[in-house]
Design a protein around this motif. Sequence first.
Motif, PDB file in Angstrom:
ATOM      1  N   ASN A   1     -13.841  -0.055  11.448  1.00  0.00           N
ATOM      2  CA  ASN A   1     -14.914   0.896  10.532  1.00  0.00           C
ATOM      3  C   ASN A   1     -15.169   0.231   9.474  1.00  0.00           C
ATOM      4  O   ASN A   1     -16.703   0.395   9.138  1.00  0.00           O
ATOM      5  CB  ASN A   1     -14.655   1.538   9.202  1.00  0.00           C
ATOM      6  CG  ASN A   1     -13.772   2.881  10.848  1.00  0.00           C
ATOM      7  OD1 ASN A   1     -14.616   2.510  11.804  1.00  0.00           O
ATOM      8  ND2 ASN A   1     -13.400   3.777  10.568  1.00  0.00           N
ATOM      9  N   GLN A   2     -14.521  -0.994   8.410  1.00  0.00           N
ATOM     10  CA  GLN A   2     -14.670  -2.050   7.151  1.00  0.00           C
ATOM     11  C   GLN A   2     -14.957  -3.196   8.016  1.00  0.00           C
ATOM     12  O   GLN A   2     -15.893  -3.953   7.014  1.00  0.00           O
ATOM     13  CB  GLN A   2     -13.856  -2.042   6.153  1.00  0.00           C
ATOM     14  CG  GLN A   2     -13.633  -0.649   5.756  1.00  0.00           C
ATOM     15  CD  GLN A   2     -12.629  -0.716   4.280  1.00  0.00           C
ATOM     16  OE1 GLN A   2     -12.132  -1.455   4.610  1.00  0.00           O
ATOM     17  NE2 GLN A   2     -11.810   0.640   4.159  1.00  0.00           N
TER      18      GLN A   2
ATOM     19  N   GLN B   1      -5.348  -0.001  19.610  1.00  0.00           N
ATOM     20  CA  GLN B   1      -5.994   1.614  19.553  1.00  0.00           C
ATOM     21  C   GLN B   1      -5.728   2.152  20.324  1.00  0.00           C
ATOM     22  O   GLN B   1      -6.101   3.425  20.579  1.00  0.00           O
ATOM     23  CB  GLN B   1      -7.388   0.750  18.683  1.00  0.00           C
ATOM     24  CG  GLN B   1      -7.651   1.740  17.873  1.00  0.00           C
ATOM     25  CD  GLN B   1      -9.359   1.236  17.645  1.00  0.00           C
ATOM     26  OE1 GLN B   1      -9.817   0.203  18.180  1.00  0.00           O
ATOM     27  NE2 GLN B   1     -10.178   1.402  16.469  1.00  0.00           N
TER      28      GLN B   1
ATOM     29  N   ASP C   1     -18.955  -4.576   7.089  1.00  0.00           N
ATOM     30  CA  ASP C   1     -18.813  -4.394   5.377  1.00  0.00           C
ATOM     31  C   ASP C   1     -18.650  -5.878   5.241  1.00  0.00           C
ATOM     32  O   ASP C   1     -18.545  -6.535   4.087  1.00  0.00           O
ATOM     33  CB  ASP C   1     -18.753  -3.753   4.721  1.00  0.00           C
ATOM     34  CG  ASP C   1     -19.822  -1.992   4.897  1.00  0.00           C
ATOM     35  OD1 ASP C   1     -21.045  -2.575   5.187  1.00  0.00           O
ATOM     36  OD2 ASP C   1     -19.162  -1.111   4.599  1.00  0.00           O
TER      37      ASP C   1
ATOM     38  N   LYS D   1       0.321  -1.301   0.272  1.00  0.00           N
ATOM     39  CA  LYS D   1       0.018   0.245   0.295  1.00  0.00           C
ATOM     40  C   LYS D   1       0.570   1.411  -0.290  1.00  0.00           C
ATOM     41  O   LYS D   1       0.513   2.077  -0.633  1.00  0.00           O
ATOM     42  CB  LYS D   1      -0.470  -0.122   1.651  1.00  0.00           C
ATOM     43  CG  LYS D   1      -1.914   1.075   1.275  1.00  0.00           C
ATOM     44  CD  LYS D   1      -2.706   1.238   2.718  1.00  0.00           C
ATOM     45  CE  LYS D   1      -4.006   1.854   2.814  1.00  0.00           C
ATOM     46  NZ  LYS D   1      -4.486   1.458   3.727  1.00  0.00           N
TER      47      LYS D   1
ATOM     48  N   THR E   1      -2.711   2.754  14.196  1.00  0.00           N
ATOM     49  CA  THR E   1      -3.629   2.937  14.478  1.00  0.00           C
ATOM     50  C   THR E   1      -5.096   3.493  13.219  1.00  0.00           C
ATOM     51  O   THR E   1      -5.688   3.178  13.882  1.00  0.00           O
ATOM     52  CB  THR E   1      -3.438   4.302  15.464  1.00  0.00           C
ATOM     53  OG1 THR E   1      -1.996   3.712  16.503  1.00  0.00           O
ATOM     54  CG2 THR E   1      -4.435   4.454  16.301  1.00  0.00           C
ATOM     55  N   GLN E   2      -4.121   3.953  12.454  1.00  0.00           N
ATOM     56  CA  GLN E   2      -5.040   4.606  11.103  1.00  0.00           C
ATOM     57  C   GLN E   2      -5.701   3.385  10.498  1.00  0.00           C
ATOM     58  O   GLN E   2      -7.076   3.268  10.171  1.00  0.00           O
ATOM     59  CB  GLN E   2      -4.388   5.880  10.444  1.00  0.00           C
ATOM     60  CG  GLN E   2      -5.816   6.159  10.157  1.00  0.00           C
ATOM     61  CD  GLN E   2      -4.817   7.165   8.959  1.00  0.00           C
ATOM     62  OE1 GLN E   2      -3.624   7.416   8.999  1.00  0.00           O
ATOM     63  NE2 GLN E   2      -5.244   8.368   7.920  1.00  0.00           N
ATOM     64  N   GLU E   3      -5.191   2.424  10.301  1.00  0.00           N
ATOM     65  CA  GLU E   3      -5.437   1.334   9.753  1.00  0.00           C
ATOM     66  C   GLU E   3      -6.381   0.520  10.853  1.00  0.00           C
ATOM     67  O   GLU E   3      -7.019   0.114   9.637  1.00  0.00           O
ATOM     68  CB  GLU E   3      -3.691   0.452   9.015  1.00  0.00           C
ATOM     69  CG  GLU E   3      -2.818   1.303   8.037  1.00  0.00           C
ATOM     70  CD  GLU E   3      -3.028   0.972   6.529  1.00  0.00           C
ATOM     71  OE1 GLU E   3      -4.482   0.502   6.478  1.00  0.00           O
ATOM     72  OE2 GLU E   3      -2.869   1.646   6.267  1.00  0.00           O
TER      73      GLU E   3
ATOM     74  N   ASN F   1      -8.253   1.091  12.276  1.00  0.00           N
ATOM     75  CA  ASN F   1      -9.485   2.345  12.604  1.00  0.00           C
ATOM     76  C   ASN F   1     -10.209   1.694  12.215  1.00  0.00           C
ATOM     77  O   ASN F   1     -11.634   2.109  11.043  1.00  0.00           O
ATOM     78  CB  ASN F   1      -9.387   3.857  13.066  1.00  0.00           C
ATOM     79  CG  ASN F   1      -8.708   3.919  14.264  1.00  0.00           C
ATOM     80  OD1 ASN F   1      -9.387   3.423  15.004  1.00  0.00           O
ATOM     81  ND2 ASN F   1      -8.374   5.511  14.933  1.00  0.00           N
ATOM     82  N   GLN F   2      -9.539   1.944  10.226  1.00  0.00           N
ATOM     83  CA  GLN F   2     -10.120   1.765   9.195  1.00  0.00           C
ATOM     84  C   GLN F   2     -10.533   0.153   8.723  1.00  0.00           C
ATOM     85  O   GLN F   2     -12.021  -0.062   8.819  1.00  0.00           O
ATOM     86  CB  GLN F   2      -8.861   1.614   7.886  1.00  0.00           C
ATOM     87  CG  GLN F   2      -9.055   2.933   7.171  1.00  0.00           C
ATOM     88  CD  GLN F   2      -7.802   3.158   6.162  1.00  0.00           C
ATOM     89  OE1 GLN F   2      -7.973   2.441   5.250  1.00  0.00           O
ATOM     90  NE2 GLN F   2      -7.863   4.314   5.404  1.00  0.00           N
ATOM     91  N   PHE F   3      -9.872  -0.473   8.997  1.00  0.00           N
ATOM     92  CA  PHE F   3      -9.989  -1.882   9.117  1.00  0.00           C
ATOM     93  C   PHE F   3     -11.559  -2.065  10.228  1.00  0.00           C
ATOM     94  O   PHE F   3     -12.600  -2.692   9.498  1.00  0.00           O
ATOM     95  CB  PHE F   3      -8.756  -3.263   9.799  1.00  0.00           C
ATOM     96  CG  PHE F   3      -8.899  -3.868  10.426  1.00  0.00           C
ATOM     97  CD1 PHE F   3      -9.206  -5.450   9.557  1.00  0.00           C
ATOM     98  CD2 PHE F   3      -9.678  -5.030  11.827  1.00  0.00           C
ATOM     99  CE1 PHE F   3      -9.614  -6.648   9.804  1.00  0.00           C
ATOM    100  CE2 PHE F   3     -10.281  -5.990  12.247  1.00  0.00           C
ATOM    101  CZ  PHE F   3      -9.688  -7.108  10.997  1.00  0.00           C
TER     102      PHE F   3
END
Lengths: 355, 81
Positions: A176-177, A159, A180, A27, A168-170, A172-174
Amino acid sequence: MKNILYFAIMGLFGIIIHLISYFLALKLTTISLVMVGFPISIITIAFYEHGVKTEKLDIFKSLYIIILIFSISLIIFVKFQESILFGTEISFDGLIYIVIFGLSLTFYQVAVNRDSYSKKEVLEINKNRFYKMPRLFIKISLTFLTGIGIMIPSMLIIQIFPIFPALTQEINQFFNQFVDINSILFRWEIIFLIVGATIIPHFLIFWASVKWNPFSLTFSQWNCILTIIEPIGGLFFGILLLNEFFPMEFFVIVLFLLIIAIMLRYVHEKTSKINAYLLLSRNKGSSKKLVIKLLKINGIYGVDSLIGTYDLMINVKTNSISSFHHLVNNNLRNLKGIKEIKILFINKIHKLNIY
Amino acid sequence: MTLTALIFCQIEHKSLIKVVEKFKEIPKVQKVFSLTGDYDVLAELIVDSTEELYEIFANKIDLIDGIIETNTHMIMSSWKK
């Protein structure tokens, strides 16, 4: 208990950290740069074998290590050229992830075959050789799931205590997603990743390990040799299909060097391989127990019970003379029930017309 | 039912290649190995009976020039991993 600990450590370091660092490196950098992780792992394993397992650094092994270091340098040089030419910055975090990926791959390669068969499993394998296949699938799945089991609480801790902001940002994204997850799992790319790029290749690898011809190099030796093919595939994919920046002359040189490294590695494995028959005399009353104990030792590929001067003949294959020395003096001589050991090194297997 | 016999041989100096070639000509020989150790050659034979093994041994193997000594074993059972 020992197995749970093995699964947990293998799962976390060998699979989960390996996969996470690989995808985060992809990434943040480029495919061609991430491919550097494979030769880093091969070089680390070579030094581990030299330092810990006291394996000799022969001319072929030294040469392929030098060639791999040169290939890594060339790829990094091209990527720095790219950052100067296009004013793009190479992500420092990305480089860290590449190193972590290389080291976790090393851990996986070193630790993957550390577990030994139980007595029951040895008996089962001798009834049905294909028993190994579901065993390997279950082993990898359990390792993966145990790794996930440790990963989730580790993510929550990171976190809560955000020491690494990017990570931590990654995370959070994990999370959040994650709601789904069903729609993500049923995307064709993910189905391809699970079935086409994981289950089918592993099925073929496990099938090959069961059907392996005992007269050639061991399965693990071929596995080591062909690890160098992975970065070649990655370079092709990144440069030719995704049009990543990589001048053609450098691409050809890196490919040429990696192919030479495969050849040198093959010659090294072929010349350092030890194949031997050991004739054993045993103490009375230790027949079946001893066979099972022998088959549990790594490096022993077969045991024949004999009638004659000796009671057992075992086929031993190791990657080096020091591993062979370790097997005979540390594993076999410590086994109760063995009276005498005669070593016969196999110099040549003469092929007959029937092969 | 077949029997698997292992014949370990000590070979005279400079006779190894010749002996190996002779072993390869024997139809029931399945594998021939050159060894380093107390024995120089190992031949694996699969026969139908001990009588057949005797016939092959007496009429073929025992007549090969260059073999100093043989030591024959029979395999009772094989275990693989």
